[in-house]
Design a protein around this motif. Sequence first.
Motif, PDB file in Angstrom:
ATOM      1  N   ILE A  36       0.913  -0.996   0.058  1.00  0.00           N
ATOM      2  CA  ILE A  36      -0.312  -0.447  -0.170  1.00  0.00           C
ATOM      3  C   ILE A  36       0.835   1.579   0.331  1.00  0.00           C
ATOM      4  O   ILE A  36       0.711   2.476  -0.913  1.00  0.00           O
ATOM      5  CB  ILE A  36      -0.948  -0.304   0.974  1.00  0.00           C
ATOM      6  CG1 ILE A  36      -1.905  -1.382   0.757  1.00  0.00           C
ATOM      7  CG2 ILE A  36      -1.776   1.552   1.456  1.00  0.00           C
ATOM      8  CD1 ILE A  36      -2.536  -1.273   2.329  1.00  0.00           C
ATOM      9  N   GLY A  37       1.680   1.202   0.651  1.00  0.00           N
ATOM     10  CA  GLY A  37       2.848   2.252   0.896  1.00  0.00           C
ATOM     11  C   GLY A  37       3.309   2.235  -0.289  1.00  0.00           C
ATOM     12  O   GLY A  37       3.729   3.724  -0.761  1.00  0.00           O
ATOM     13  N   GLU A  38       4.366   1.412  -1.437  1.00  0.00           N
ATOM     14  CA  GLU A  38       4.370   1.830  -2.794  1.00  0.00           C
ATOM     15  C   GLU A  38       3.930   1.774  -3.562  1.00  0.00           C
ATOM     16  O   GLU A  38       3.829   2.182  -4.437  1.00  0.00           O
ATOM     17  CB  GLU A  38       5.158   0.608  -2.955  1.00  0.00           C
ATOM     18  CG  GLU A  38       6.524  -0.004  -2.020  1.00  0.00           C
ATOM     19  CD  GLU A  38       7.058  -1.318  -2.077  1.00  0.00           C
ATOM     20  OE1 GLU A  38       6.233  -1.974  -2.885  1.00  0.00           O
ATOM     21  OE2 GLU A  38       8.258  -1.781  -1.651  1.00  0.00           O
ATOM     22  N   ALA A  39       2.246   1.760  -3.515  1.00  0.00           N
ATOM     23  CA  ALA A  39       1.128   2.216  -4.727  1.00  0.00           C
ATOM     24  C   ALA A  39       1.239   3.427  -4.539  1.00  0.00           C
ATOM     25  O   ALA A  39       0.646   4.098  -5.661  1.00  0.00           O
ATOM     26  CB  ALA A  39       0.074   0.814  -4.465  1.00  0.00           C
ATOM     27  N   GLY A  40       1.326   4.628  -3.257  1.00  0.00           N
ATOM     28  CA  GLY A  40       1.488   6.235  -4.360  1.00  0.00           C
ATOM     29  C   GLY A  40       0.041   6.559  -3.552  1.00  0.00           C
ATOM     30  O   GLY A  40      -0.323   7.239  -4.918  1.00  0.00           O
ATOM     31  N   ILE A  41      -1.088   5.716  -3.217  1.00  0.00           N
ATOM     32  CA  ILE A  41      -2.661   5.950  -3.457  1.00  0.00           C
ATOM     33  C   ILE A  41      -2.458   7.263  -3.056  1.00  0.00           C
ATOM     34  O   ILE A  41      -2.045   7.686  -1.388  1.00  0.00           O
ATOM     35  CB  ILE A  41      -3.334   5.031  -2.581  1.00  0.00           C
ATOM     36  CG1 ILE A  41      -2.871   3.530  -3.197  1.00  0.00           C
ATOM     37  CG2 ILE A  41      -4.818   5.226  -2.585  1.00  0.00           C
ATOM     38  CD1 ILE A  41      -3.758   2.644  -2.013  1.00  0.00           C
ATOM     39  N   LYS A  42      -3.213   8.400  -3.176  1.00  0.00           N
ATOM     40  CA  LYS A  42      -3.397   9.495  -2.988  1.00  0.00           C
ATOM     41  C   LYS A  42      -4.667   9.524  -1.957  1.00  0.00           C
ATOM     42  O   LYS A  42      -5.009   9.345  -1.902  1.00  0.00           O
ATOM     43  CB  LYS A  42      -3.847  10.682  -3.791  1.00  0.00           C
ATOM     44  CG  LYS A  42      -2.837  10.818  -5.051  1.00  0.00           C
ATOM     45  CD  LYS A  42      -2.554  12.341  -5.755  1.00  0.00           C
ATOM     46  CE  LYS A  42      -2.035  13.040  -6.766  1.00  0.00           C
ATOM     47  NZ  LYS A  42      -1.980  12.319  -8.334  1.00  0.00           N
ATOM     48  N   GLY A  43      -4.111  11.063  -0.841  1.00  0.00           N
ATOM     49  CA  GLY A  43      -5.005  10.998   0.088  1.00  0.00           C
ATOM     50  C   GLY A  43      -5.051  10.268   0.728  1.00  0.00           C
ATOM     51  O   GLY A  43      -5.491   9.938   2.724  1.00  0.00           O
ATOM     52  N   ILE A  44      -4.446   8.547   1.152  1.00  0.00           N
ATOM     53  CA  ILE A  44      -3.441   8.099   2.371  1.00  0.00           C
ATOM     54  C   ILE A  44      -2.176   8.943   3.063  1.00  0.00           C
ATOM     55  O   ILE A  44      -1.315   8.960   2.263  1.00  0.00           O
ATOM     56  CB  ILE A  44      -2.988   6.653   1.809  1.00  0.00           C
ATOM     57  CG1 ILE A  44      -3.811   6.170   1.716  1.00  0.00           C
ATOM     58  CG2 ILE A  44      -1.999   5.906   3.052  1.00  0.00           C
ATOM     59  CD1 ILE A  44      -3.256   4.818   0.917  1.00  0.00           C
ATOM     60  N   THR A  45      -2.678   9.679   4.865  1.00  0.00           N
ATOM     61  CA  THR A  45      -2.148  10.040   5.395  1.00  0.00           C
ATOM     62  C   THR A  45      -1.176   9.416   6.274  1.00  0.00           C
ATOM     63  O   THR A  45       0.151   9.132   6.771  1.00  0.00           O
ATOM     64  CB  THR A  45      -2.658  11.373   6.327  1.00  0.00           C
ATOM     65  OG1 THR A  45      -3.489  10.155   6.732  1.00  0.00           O
ATOM     66  CG2 THR A  45      -3.349  12.296   5.274  1.00  0.00           C
ATOM     67  N   GLU A  46      -1.405   7.996   6.883  1.00  0.00           N
ATOM     68  CA  GLU A  46      -0.401   7.374   7.584  1.00  0.00           C
ATOM     69  C   GLU A  46      -1.150   5.440   7.428  1.00  0.00           C
ATOM     70  O   GLU A  46      -2.022   5.697   7.298  1.00  0.00           O
ATOM     71  CB  GLU A  46      -0.999   6.976   9.070  1.00  0.00           C
ATOM     72  CG  GLU A  46       0.123   7.149   9.821  1.00  0.00           C
ATOM     73  CD  GLU A  46       0.303   8.096  11.503  1.00  0.00           C
ATOM     74  OE1 GLU A  46       0.635   7.076  11.940  1.00  0.00           O
ATOM     75  OE2 GLU A  46      -0.545   8.268  11.226  1.00  0.00           O
ATOM     76  N   ILE A  47      -0.235   4.514   7.417  1.00  0.00           N
ATOM     77  CA  ILE A  47      -0.178   3.430   7.180  1.00  0.00           C
ATOM     78  C   ILE A  47      -0.049   3.018   8.647  1.00  0.00           C
ATOM     79  O   ILE A  47       1.235   2.741   8.752  1.00  0.00           O
ATOM     80  CB  ILE A  47       0.611   2.635   6.287  1.00  0.00           C
ATOM     81  CG1 ILE A  47      -0.125   3.333   5.153  1.00  0.00           C
ATOM     82  CG2 ILE A  47      -0.246   1.233   5.947  1.00  0.00           C
ATOM     83  CD1 ILE A  47       0.854   2.809   3.596  1.00  0.00           C
ATOM     84  N   CYS A  48      -0.244   1.846   9.507  1.00  0.00           N
ATOM     85  CA  CYS A  48       0.112   1.538  10.650  1.00  0.00           C
ATOM     86  C   CYS A  48      -0.391   0.363  11.157  1.00  0.00           C
ATOM     87  O   CYS A  48      -1.515  -0.880  10.935  1.00  0.00           O
ATOM     88  CB  CYS A  48      -0.531   1.705  11.706  1.00  0.00           C
ATOM     89  SG  CYS A  48      -0.301   1.383  13.343  1.00  0.00           S
ATOM     90  N   PRO A  49       0.816  -0.792  10.961  1.00  0.00           N
ATOM     91  CA  PRO A  49       0.568  -2.314  10.495  1.00  0.00           C
ATOM     92  C   PRO A  49       0.833  -3.126  12.493  1.00  0.00           C
ATOM     93  O   PRO A  49       1.385  -2.132  13.340  1.00  0.00           O
ATOM     94  CB  PRO A  49       1.853  -2.752  10.116  1.00  0.00           C
ATOM     95  CG  PRO A  49       3.242  -1.627   9.885  1.00  0.00           C
ATOM     96  CD  PRO A  49       2.154  -0.420   9.804  1.00  0.00           C
ATOM     97  N   ALA A  50      -0.228  -4.070  12.370  1.00  0.00           N
ATOM     98  CA  ALA A  50       0.473  -4.352  13.619  1.00  0.00           C
ATOM     99  C   ALA A  50      -0.196  -6.334  14.230  1.00  0.00           C
ATOM    100  O   ALA A  50       0.294  -6.814  12.567  1.00  0.00           O
ATOM    101  CB  ALA A  50      -1.624  -4.233  14.339  1.00  0.00           C
ATOM    102  N   ASN A  51      -0.246  -6.063  15.407  1.00  0.00           N
ATOM    103  CA  ASN A  51      -0.091  -7.873  14.677  1.00  0.00           C
ATOM    104  C   ASN A  51      -0.526  -9.277  13.802  1.00  0.00           C
ATOM    105  O   ASN A  51       0.633  -9.512  13.334  1.00  0.00           O
ATOM    106  CB  ASN A  51       0.161  -9.035  16.640  1.00  0.00           C
ATOM    107  CG  ASN A  51       0.335  -7.798  17.178  1.00  0.00           C
ATOM    108  OD1 ASN A  51       2.111  -8.109  17.416  1.00  0.00           O
ATOM    109  ND2 ASN A  51      -0.171  -8.162  18.617  1.00  0.00           N
ATOM    110  N   ALA A  52      -1.838  -8.895  13.554  1.00  0.00           N
ATOM    111  CA  ALA A  52      -2.654  -9.563  12.813  1.00  0.00           C
ATOM    112  C   ALA A  52      -3.419  -9.127  11.733  1.00  0.00           C
ATOM    113  O   ALA A  52      -4.096  -9.497  11.611  1.00  0.00           O
ATOM    114  CB  ALA A  52      -2.931 -10.724  12.662  1.00  0.00           C
ATOM    115  N   SER A  53      -3.305  -7.817  12.303  1.00  0.00           N
ATOM    116  CA  SER A  53      -4.140  -6.623  11.107  1.00  0.00           C
ATOM    117  C   SER A  53      -3.304  -5.372  10.761  1.00  0.00           C
ATOM    118  O   SER A  53      -2.089  -5.107  11.231  1.00  0.00           O
ATOM    119  CB  SER A  53      -5.118  -6.363  12.088  1.00  0.00           C
ATOM    120  OG  SER A  53      -4.919  -5.708  13.159  1.00  0.00           O
TER     121      SER A  53
END
Length: 291
Positions: A36-53
Amino acid sequence: MAMRYTFGGDEHLFVECSEAMSLHAFFASLSMTKAIGEAGIKGITEICPANASFQVKFDPDIIHPDDLLKEVKAIETAASGAAPVISTRIVEIPVFYGDPWTHETLMRFRERHQDPSGTDLDYAARINNYATVEDFIAAHAGSPWFVSMVGFVSGLPFMYQMVERQRQIEVPKYLRPRTDTPRLTVGHGGCFGCIYSVRGAGGYQMFGITPMPIYDPTQTTSYLRDFMVFFRPGDIVKFKPVDRDGYDQAVEEVDKGLFVPPIREVRFDLAEFQKDIDGYNAKLEGLLHGH
């Protein structure tokens, strides 16, 4: 299971990769957030990975929630056949097990513990069917751990042991949380290990302490000058038991700006790991020490 998508308010998309923690679920979360980070989708401000989500924060004025959902689901479809391989790093962390500081703390909060008559190490060894505390420590330090997420408090890593499920250490949290935990305590709750990045409240069992700072908002620690948080999801941790002299020496090196943890860049292949877990872990440890 197929990934489950839900919206949180107007600005968050929450994606559940699995109902149970596993290395497969963790890899799904990590690979999806990377894609998702590499896709460069406009409008995304933060991506937060967790243990299984994972969670994606977005600006609904820039991208409509339905459009974001469509984009992320397309990435899931594209990633479904990908080999579970990541480029990451392995790091060796010294641990003084059964140290006097966590011991003093756990004795102060014994009435909140399942077994007030012993220590956290005594209890963990017994319920995991180890004959002695020394055997338990050997198992805790004997295999590496994946950092599955970083958070709760700044810089705190949640770690998942890289062994078969039946061999994983499992210990419940305290019956009631403590109001104090020493900084850099190596703890455990459920199936997760952690290192407390700061002093404060906590409910995980306390096994020892590391002399190695993992969070430094002043960025004066030699290896934290570029970024105040040491860990990132995907890191592999190998604990190294040290005695009081080893602990004191490392603290002195940290104070003088000379301490540098052993770190190696590695390529981790989940399929190869699952074919021969102990052999793969031994290979990782060999890379750490240049073998």
